[in-house]
Design a protein around this motif. Structure first.
Motif, PDB file in Angstrom:
ATOM      1  N   GLY A   7       0.807  -1.213   0.000  1.00  0.00           N
ATOM      2  CA  GLY A   7       0.000   0.000   0.000  1.00  0.00           C
ATOM      3  C   GLY A   7       0.841   1.265   0.000  1.00  0.00           C
ATOM      4  O   GLY A   7       0.542   2.224  -0.706  1.00  0.00           O
ATOM      5  N   ARG A  21      -6.184   9.387  -6.984  1.00  0.00           N
ATOM      6  CA  ARG A  21      -6.870   8.119  -6.709  1.00  0.00           C
ATOM      7  C   ARG A  21      -7.991   7.901  -7.722  1.00  0.00           C
ATOM      8  O   ARG A  21      -8.244   6.781  -8.150  1.00  0.00           O
ATOM      9  CB  ARG A  21      -7.444   8.114  -5.299  1.00  0.00           C
ATOM     10  N   ARG A  33     -12.496   4.840  -3.169  1.00  0.00           N
ATOM     11  CA  ARG A  33     -12.420   4.276  -1.822  1.00  0.00           C
ATOM     12  C   ARG A  33     -11.616   2.969  -1.821  1.00  0.00           C
ATOM     13  O   ARG A  33     -10.821   2.726  -0.915  1.00  0.00           O
ATOM     14  CB  ARG A  33     -13.823   4.051  -1.279  1.00  0.00           C
ATOM     15  N   THR A  34     -11.809   2.156  -2.858  1.00  0.00           N
ATOM     16  CA  THR A  34     -11.055   0.906  -2.961  1.00  0.00           C
ATOM     17  C   THR A  34      -9.569   1.187  -3.085  1.00  0.00           C
ATOM     18  O   THR A  34      -8.751   0.539  -2.427  1.00  0.00           O
ATOM     19  CB  THR A  34     -11.564   0.064  -4.147  1.00  0.00           C
ATOM     20  N   GLN A  36      -8.054   3.776  -1.961  1.00  0.00           N
ATOM     21  CA  GLN A  36      -7.653   4.237  -0.633  1.00  0.00           C
ATOM     22  C   GLN A  36      -7.429   3.039   0.292  1.00  0.00           C
ATOM     23  O   GLN A  36      -6.448   3.002   1.036  1.00  0.00           O
ATOM     24  CB  GLN A  36      -8.713   5.158  -0.047  1.00  0.00           C
ATOM     25  N   TYR A  37      -8.310   2.063   0.256  1.00  0.00           N
ATOM     26  CA  TYR A  37      -8.139   0.855   1.074  1.00  0.00           C
ATOM     27  C   TYR A  37      -6.832   0.144   0.723  1.00  0.00           C
ATOM     28  O   TYR A  37      -6.114  -0.308   1.605  1.00  0.00           O
ATOM     29  CB  TYR A  37      -9.304  -0.113   0.879  1.00  0.00           C
ATOM     30  N   TRP A  38      -6.535   0.033  -0.568  1.00  0.00           N
ATOM     31  CA  TRP A  38      -5.282  -0.610  -0.979  1.00  0.00           C
ATOM     32  C   TRP A  38      -4.083   0.159  -0.440  1.00  0.00           C
ATOM     33  O   TRP A  38      -3.149  -0.442   0.086  1.00  0.00           O
ATOM     34  CB  TRP A  38      -5.179  -0.673  -2.495  1.00  0.00           C
ATOM     35  N   ASN A  40      -3.888   1.978   2.122  1.00  0.00           N
ATOM     36  CA  ASN A  40      -3.815   1.870   3.584  1.00  0.00           C
ATOM     37  C   ASN A  40      -3.691   0.420   4.045  1.00  0.00           C
ATOM     38  O   ASN A  40      -3.816   0.145   5.243  1.00  0.00           O
ATOM     39  CB  ASN A  40      -5.037   2.529   4.223  1.00  0.00           C
ATOM     40  N   ASP A  41      -3.466  -0.494   3.100  1.00  0.00           N
ATOM     41  CA  ASP A  41      -3.320  -1.924   3.401  1.00  0.00           C
ATOM     42  C   ASP A  41      -4.521  -2.487   4.154  1.00  0.00           C
ATOM     43  O   ASP A  41      -4.379  -3.359   5.009  1.00  0.00           O
ATOM     44  CB  ASP A  41      -2.017  -2.178   4.177  1.00  0.00           C
ATOM     45  N   GLN A  42      -5.709  -1.992   3.791  1.00  0.00           N
ATOM     46  CA  GLN A  42      -6.934  -2.464   4.428  1.00  0.00           C
ATOM     47  C   GLN A  42      -7.687  -3.478   3.568  1.00  0.00           C
ATOM     48  O   GLN A  42      -8.624  -4.094   4.048  1.00  0.00           O
ATOM     49  CB  GLN A  42      -7.852  -1.280   4.744  1.00  0.00           C
ATOM     50  N   ARG A  43      -7.278  -3.614   2.318  1.00  0.00           N
ATOM     51  CA  ARG A  43      -7.889  -4.589   1.410  1.00  0.00           C
ATOM     52  C   ARG A  43      -6.795  -5.160   0.511  1.00  0.00           C
ATOM     53  O   ARG A  43      -5.828  -4.482   0.179  1.00  0.00           O
ATOM     54  CB  ARG A  43      -8.944  -3.946   0.510  1.00  0.00           C
TER      55      ARG A  43
END
Length: 72
Positions: A7, A21, A33-34, A36-38, A40-43
């Motif tokens: 990420g 983004r 948002r996806t 952003q998740y990538w 932030n290593d959230q997905r």
């Protein structure tokens, strides 16, 4: 040397190229948002999205996907 997560690498590369983004999201076919998740290593990415992301950024991410983190 500290190792970057995927990420962190993604965000650093996106910013280095001056892309938003939104631009990445549109190129890959996902929401901002996806992305952003990538970043932030959230997905995790699917293989299809990883391939599209590589094309959008003009990078080879096969090594990064295998290792899970990237040398800074």
């Amino acid at each position: 040397m500290r190792r970057m997560t995927f990420g962190e690498y993604l965000k650093k590369e996106r910013l280095r190229q001056g892309k938003t983004r939104k631009e990445i999201a549109e190129a890959v076919g996902v929401t901002e948002r996806t992305v952003q998740y990538w970043e932030n290593d959230q997905r995790n990415l699917t293989l299809n999205n990883a391939a599209r992301l590589a094309v959008a950024l003009g990078i080879n991410i096969s090594i990064e996907l295998r290792s899970g983190d990237i040398d800074d």
